[in-house]
Motif scaffolding. Sequence first.
Motif, PDB file in Angstrom:
ATOM      1  N   MET A   1     -15.865   9.087   7.777  1.00 57.61           N
ATOM      2  CA  MET A   1     -15.328   7.987   7.131  1.00 57.61           C
ATOM      3  C   MET A   1     -14.416   7.442   8.364  1.00 57.61           C
ATOM      4  SD  MET A   1     -12.808   8.442   3.810  1.00 57.61           S
ATOM      5  CE  MET A   1     -11.782   7.174   3.242  1.00 57.61           C
ATOM      6  N   LYS A   2     -14.490   6.070   8.103  1.00 52.80           N
ATOM      7  CA  LYS A   2     -13.449   5.140   9.002  1.00 52.80           C
ATOM      8  C   LYS A   2     -12.198   4.930   8.602  1.00 52.80           C
ATOM      9  CE  LYS A   2     -16.638   1.776   8.470  1.00 52.80           C
ATOM     10  NZ  LYS A   2     -17.439   0.555   8.957  1.00 52.80           N
ATOM     11  N   PRO A   3     -11.419   5.152   9.539  1.00 56.82           N
ATOM     12  CA  PRO A   3      -9.768   4.846   9.331  1.00 56.82           C
ATOM     13  C   PRO A   3      -9.680   3.478   8.634  1.00 56.82           C
ATOM     14  CG  PRO A   3     -10.098   5.107  11.491  1.00 56.82           C
ATOM     15  CD  PRO A   3     -11.404   5.332  10.985  1.00 56.82           C
ATOM     16  N   GLY A   4      -8.838   3.332   7.610  1.00 56.87           N
ATOM     17  CA  GLY A   4      -8.627   2.030   6.934  1.00 56.87           C
ATOM     18  C   GLY A   4      -7.398   1.413   7.704  1.00 56.87           C
ATOM     19  N   VAL A   5      -7.846   0.142   7.968  1.00 59.64           N
ATOM     20  CA  VAL A   5      -6.629  -0.673   8.531  1.00 59.64           C
ATOM     21  C   VAL A   5      -6.399  -1.941   7.319  1.00 59.64           C
ATOM     22  CG1 VAL A   5      -6.175  -2.721  10.258  1.00 59.64           C
ATOM     23  CG2 VAL A   5      -7.577  -0.497  10.685  1.00 59.64           C
ATOM     24  N   LEU A   6      -5.425  -2.025   7.108  1.00 61.79           N
ATOM     25  CA  LEU A   6      -4.818  -3.168   6.058  1.00 61.79           C
ATOM     26  C   LEU A   6      -3.845  -4.278   6.656  1.00 61.79           C
ATOM     27  CD1 LEU A   6      -4.576  -4.261   3.221  1.00 61.79           C
ATOM     28  CD2 LEU A   6      -2.601  -2.778   2.695  1.00 61.79           C
ATOM     29  N   ILE A   7      -4.322  -5.560   6.849  1.00 66.35           N
ATOM     30  CA  ILE A   7      -3.639  -6.849   7.226  1.00 66.35           C
ATOM     31  C   ILE A   7      -3.168  -7.344   6.227  1.00 66.35           C
ATOM     32  CG2 ILE A   7      -3.914  -8.709   8.668  1.00 66.35           C
ATOM     33  CD1 ILE A   7      -6.564  -7.462   9.735  1.00 66.35           C
ATOM     34  N   LEU A   8      -1.702  -7.730   6.403  1.00 62.80           N
ATOM     35  CA  LEU A   8      -0.650  -8.119   5.309  1.00 62.80           C
ATOM     36  C   LEU A   8      -0.141  -9.462   5.779  1.00 62.80           C
ATOM     37  CD1 LEU A   8       1.270  -4.990   4.241  1.00 62.80           C
ATOM     38  CD2 LEU A   8      -0.869  -6.107   2.900  1.00 62.80           C
ATOM     39  N   CYS A   9      -0.116 -10.303   4.830  1.00 63.01           N
ATOM     40  CA  CYS A   9       0.748 -11.547   5.061  1.00 63.01           C
ATOM     41  C   CYS A   9       1.388 -11.965   3.433  1.00 63.01           C
ATOM     42  CB  CYS A   9      -0.012 -12.629   5.631  1.00 63.01           C
ATOM     43  SG  CYS A   9      -1.379 -13.552   4.667  1.00 63.01           S
ATOM     44  N   THR A  10       2.008 -12.964   3.417  1.00 62.83           N
ATOM     45  CA  THR A  10       2.759 -13.202   1.995  1.00 62.83           C
ATOM     46  C   THR A  10       1.418 -13.513   1.178  1.00 62.83           C
ATOM     47  OG1 THR A  10       4.907 -13.932   3.313  1.00 62.83           O
ATOM     48  CG2 THR A  10       4.401 -14.540   0.780  1.00 62.83           C
ATOM     49  N   GLY A  11       0.832 -14.759   1.468  1.00 67.44           N
ATOM     50  CA  GLY A  11      -0.227 -15.277   0.409  1.00 67.44           C
ATOM     51  C   GLY A  11      -1.574 -14.727   0.477  1.00 67.44           C
ATOM     52  N   ASN A  12      -1.902 -13.952   1.532  1.00 69.16           N
ATOM     53  CA  ASN A  12      -3.190 -13.551   1.751  1.00 69.16           C
ATOM     54  C   ASN A  12      -4.097 -14.682   1.613  1.00 69.16           C
ATOM     55  OD1 ASN A  12      -5.450 -11.552   0.195  1.00 69.16           O
ATOM     56  ND2 ASN A  12      -5.235 -11.446   2.203  1.00 69.16           N
ATOM     57  N   SER A  13      -3.852 -15.858   2.098  1.00 65.99           N
ATOM     58  CA  SER A  13      -4.841 -17.053   1.852  1.00 65.99           C
ATOM     59  C   SER A  13      -5.488 -17.629   3.514  1.00 65.99           C
ATOM     60  CB  SER A  13      -4.114 -18.187   1.220  1.00 65.99           C
ATOM     61  OG  SER A  13      -2.906 -18.773   1.951  1.00 65.99           O
ATOM     62  N   CYS A  14      -4.542 -17.264   4.708  1.00 69.51           N
ATOM     63  CA  CYS A  14      -5.167 -17.771   5.889  1.00 69.51           C
ATOM     64  C   CYS A  14      -5.149 -16.787   6.746  1.00 69.51           C
ATOM     65  CB  CYS A  14      -3.975 -19.065   6.341  1.00 69.51           C
ATOM     66  SG  CYS A  14      -3.945 -20.400   5.208  1.00 69.51           S
ATOM     67  N   ARG A  15      -3.839 -16.348   7.273  1.00 70.71           N
ATOM     68  CA  ARG A  15      -3.680 -15.575   8.734  1.00 70.71           C
ATOM     69  C   ARG A  15      -4.280 -14.161   8.226  1.00 70.71           C
ATOM     70  NH1 ARG A  15       2.734 -16.653   8.893  1.00 70.71           N
ATOM     71  NH2 ARG A  15       2.085 -16.648   6.595  1.00 70.71           N
ATOM     72  N   SER A  16      -3.758 -13.570   7.376  1.00 72.97           N
ATOM     73  CA  SER A  16      -4.622 -12.279   7.221  1.00 72.97           C
ATOM     74  C   SER A  16      -6.063 -12.063   7.026  1.00 72.97           C
ATOM     75  CB  SER A  16      -3.787 -11.498   6.015  1.00 72.97           C
ATOM     76  OG  SER A  16      -3.943 -12.325   4.691  1.00 72.97           O
ATOM     77  N   HIS A  17      -6.514 -13.146   6.416  1.00 72.77           N
ATOM     78  CA  HIS A  17      -8.084 -13.345   6.368  1.00 72.77           C
ATOM     79  C   HIS A  17      -8.609 -13.607   7.583  1.00 72.77           C
ATOM     80  CE1 HIS A  17      -8.681 -12.665   2.045  1.00 72.77           C
ATOM     81  NE2 HIS A  17      -7.712 -13.408   1.700  1.00 72.77           N
ATOM     82  N   MET A  18      -8.065 -14.614   8.442  1.00 72.57           N
ATOM     83  CA  MET A  18      -8.604 -14.912   9.811  1.00 72.57           C
ATOM     84  C   MET A  18      -8.603 -13.485  10.504  1.00 72.57           C
ATOM     85  SD  MET A  18      -7.651 -18.787  10.892  1.00 72.57           S
ATOM     86  CE  MET A  18      -5.780 -18.598  10.486  1.00 72.57           C
ATOM     87  N   ALA A  19      -7.410 -12.965  10.454  1.00 72.36           N
ATOM     88  CA  ALA A  19      -7.358 -11.496  11.181  1.00 72.36           C
ATOM     89  C   ALA A  19      -8.263 -10.349  10.722  1.00 72.36           C
ATOM     90  CB  ALA A  19      -5.933 -10.926  11.198  1.00 72.36           C
ATOM     91  N   GLU A  20      -8.479 -10.412   9.290  1.00 77.89           N
ATOM     92  CA  GLU A  20      -9.274  -9.328   8.973  1.00 77.89           C
ATOM     93  C   GLU A  20     -10.886  -9.869   9.298  1.00 77.89           C
ATOM     94  OE1 GLU A  20     -11.195  -8.144   4.595  1.00 77.89           O
ATOM     95  OE2 GLU A  20      -9.890  -9.595   4.514  1.00 77.89           O
ATOM     96  N   GLY A 102       3.499 -11.600  14.419  1.00 74.53           N
ATOM     97  CA  GLY A 102       3.831 -12.735  13.423  1.00 74.53           C
ATOM     98  C   GLY A 102       2.982 -13.678  14.335  1.00 74.53           C
ATOM     99  N   PHE A 103       2.386 -14.698  13.437  1.00 75.17           N
ATOM    100  CA  PHE A 103       1.821 -16.048  13.410  1.00 75.17           C
ATOM    101  C   PHE A 103       2.372 -17.068  12.772  1.00 75.17           C
ATOM    102  CE2 PHE A 103      -1.370 -12.580  14.415  1.00 75.17           C
ATOM    103  CZ  PHE A 103      -1.443 -12.549  15.888  1.00 75.17           C
ATOM    104  N   ASP A 104       2.281 -18.272  13.345  1.00 76.98           N
ATOM    105  CA  ASP A 104       2.587 -19.422  12.466  1.00 76.98           C
ATOM    106  C   ASP A 104       1.630 -19.677  11.252  1.00 76.98           C
ATOM    107  OD1 ASP A 104       4.763 -20.002  14.026  1.00 76.98           O
ATOM    108  OD2 ASP A 104       3.322 -21.492  15.483  1.00 76.98           O
ATOM    109  N   ASP A 105       2.149 -20.135  10.250  1.00 81.12           N
ATOM    110  CA  ASP A 105       1.203 -20.464   8.927  1.00 81.12           C
ATOM    111  C   ASP A 105       0.658 -21.663   9.189  1.00 81.12           C
ATOM    112  OD1 ASP A 105       0.086 -20.468   6.650  1.00 81.12           O
ATOM    113  OD2 ASP A 105       1.656 -19.842   5.394  1.00 81.12           O
TER     114      ASP A 105
END
Length: 154
Positions: A1-20, A102-105
């Motif tokens: 089983m692969k370890p889980g990585v969770l990428i969080l931002c406030t809106g989960n519309s831009c930065r976290s999806h790009m990082a994912e 942290g990245f700019d939104d």
Amino acid sequence: MKPGVLILCTGNSCRSHMAEGILQASAGDLVEVHSAGSKPAGYVHPKAIQVLKEIGIDISDHTSKDMNTFLDRQIATVITVCGNADKACPVFLGQLNRYHWGFDDPAHAEGGEEKVLAEFRRVRDEIRKVIDAYAAGLREGASWKETSVPVHKV
């Protein structure tokens, strides 16, 4: 089983999806990657989808998710990509590591279409540098584990 990585931002519309998307492309064979938000927007920004497609990564099937849906999952690493999510971040089951990058939104970019797209690309490229470096570290750690020899006491 692969370890889980969770990428969080406030809106989960831009930065976290790009990082994912970038981490999935770089190290998806080593980790199970997810993204979520503390206050999910309910959509993935079309320009985030567009600028990742430009580098060969398709996140068009991603959905905006609440971070609480991951509270009962094994998450080894949490990465926050905005200050608000870093402050609101709970501790997850199995969590060993927590990083804040942290990245700019880019969703707040103003101006014409090209100016806004340029901002999305700039943020994408910043995220890519950091996530690719993180993925390289994961790969190095994985190769070290494969080549290490157990030490036995005599």
